[in-house]
Design a protein around this motif. Sequence first.
Motif, PDB file in Angstrom:
ATOM      1  N   ASP A   3     -23.578 -35.844  42.139  1.00 56.92           N
ATOM      2  CA  ASP A   3     -24.158 -36.352  43.379  1.00 56.92           C
ATOM      3  C   ASP A   3     -23.263 -35.993  44.567  1.00 56.92           C
ATOM      4  O   ASP A   3     -22.130 -35.554  44.403  1.00 56.92           O
ATOM      5  CB  ASP A   3     -24.402 -37.865  43.297  1.00 56.92           C
ATOM      6  CG  ASP A   3     -23.127 -38.659  43.152  1.00 56.92           C
ATOM      7  OD1 ASP A   3     -22.344 -38.699  44.113  1.00 56.92           O
ATOM      8  OD2 ASP A   3     -22.907 -39.261  42.082  1.00 56.92           O
ATOM      9  N   THR A  61     -27.025 -47.505  48.594  1.00 56.70           N
ATOM     10  CA  THR A  61     -27.537 -46.157  48.378  1.00 56.70           C
ATOM     11  C   THR A  61     -26.842 -45.500  47.195  1.00 56.70           C
ATOM     12  O   THR A  61     -27.489 -44.860  46.351  1.00 56.70           O
ATOM     13  CB  THR A  61     -27.359 -45.306  49.651  1.00 56.70           C
ATOM     14  OG1 THR A  61     -28.037 -45.949  50.728  1.00 56.70           O
ATOM     15  CG2 THR A  61     -27.911 -43.908  49.467  1.00 56.70           C
ATOM     16  N   THR A  62     -25.533 -45.663  47.115  1.00 56.88           N
ATOM     17  CA  THR A  62     -24.780 -45.112  45.991  1.00 56.88           C
ATOM     18  C   THR A  62     -25.250 -45.731  44.675  1.00 56.88           C
ATOM     19  O   THR A  62     -25.471 -45.026  43.678  1.00 56.88           O
ATOM     20  CB  THR A  62     -23.266 -45.357  46.186  1.00 56.88           C
ATOM     21  OG1 THR A  62     -22.862 -44.732  47.412  1.00 56.88           O
ATOM     22  CG2 THR A  62     -22.458 -44.796  45.040  1.00 56.88           C
ATOM     23  N   VAL A  65     -28.646 -44.293  43.667  1.00 55.40           N
ATOM     24  CA  VAL A  65     -28.544 -42.946  43.099  1.00 55.40           C
ATOM     25  C   VAL A  65     -27.929 -42.989  41.703  1.00 55.40           C
ATOM     26  O   VAL A  65     -28.468 -42.406  40.758  1.00 55.40           O
ATOM     27  CB  VAL A  65     -27.712 -42.018  44.022  1.00 55.40           C
ATOM     28  CG1 VAL A  65     -27.373 -40.702  43.326  1.00 55.40           C
ATOM     29  CG2 VAL A  65     -28.451 -41.761  45.326  1.00 55.40           C
ATOM     30  N   SER A  68     -30.145 -44.334  39.029  1.00 61.07           N
ATOM     31  CA  SER A  68     -31.466 -43.691  38.986  1.00 61.07           C
ATOM     32  C   SER A  68     -32.576 -44.726  39.135  1.00 61.07           C
ATOM     33  O   SER A  68     -33.602 -44.681  38.453  1.00 61.07           O
ATOM     34  CB  SER A  68     -31.648 -42.899  37.697  1.00 61.07           C
ATOM     35  OG  SER A  68     -30.659 -41.904  37.579  1.00 61.07           O
TER      36      SER A  68
END
Length: 96
Positions: A3, A61-62, A65, A68
């Motif tokens: 990422d 946000t992290t 991500v 998933s």
Amino acid sequence: MIDIWTIVEQSPELRVLSAAGMRAGERIVAEAIAEQVDTAGDALIPEVLGCSLVSAATAATTYWVKTSSTAPLADIVDRAIQPILSGYAPLLVPRR
């Protein structure tokens, strides 16, 4: 899957740019808060809130991500920032 944060962490130049971008975002949020609410002349409150909200949104946000998540990102960010907003609510009086 790699990422963006992994790439940023591996590059000193990108870490500097990322930090500058975060600080710019914090200032924008702090200025918006200062314009919208009366903090009784305490300029620290908008600054702390700006930093806190941007950090919470970044962490959300992290998390979104890395896990998933299939949940809408807005819901995850909202979950992250609500405790901050709730805690500061008594200090945030809308400007008239």
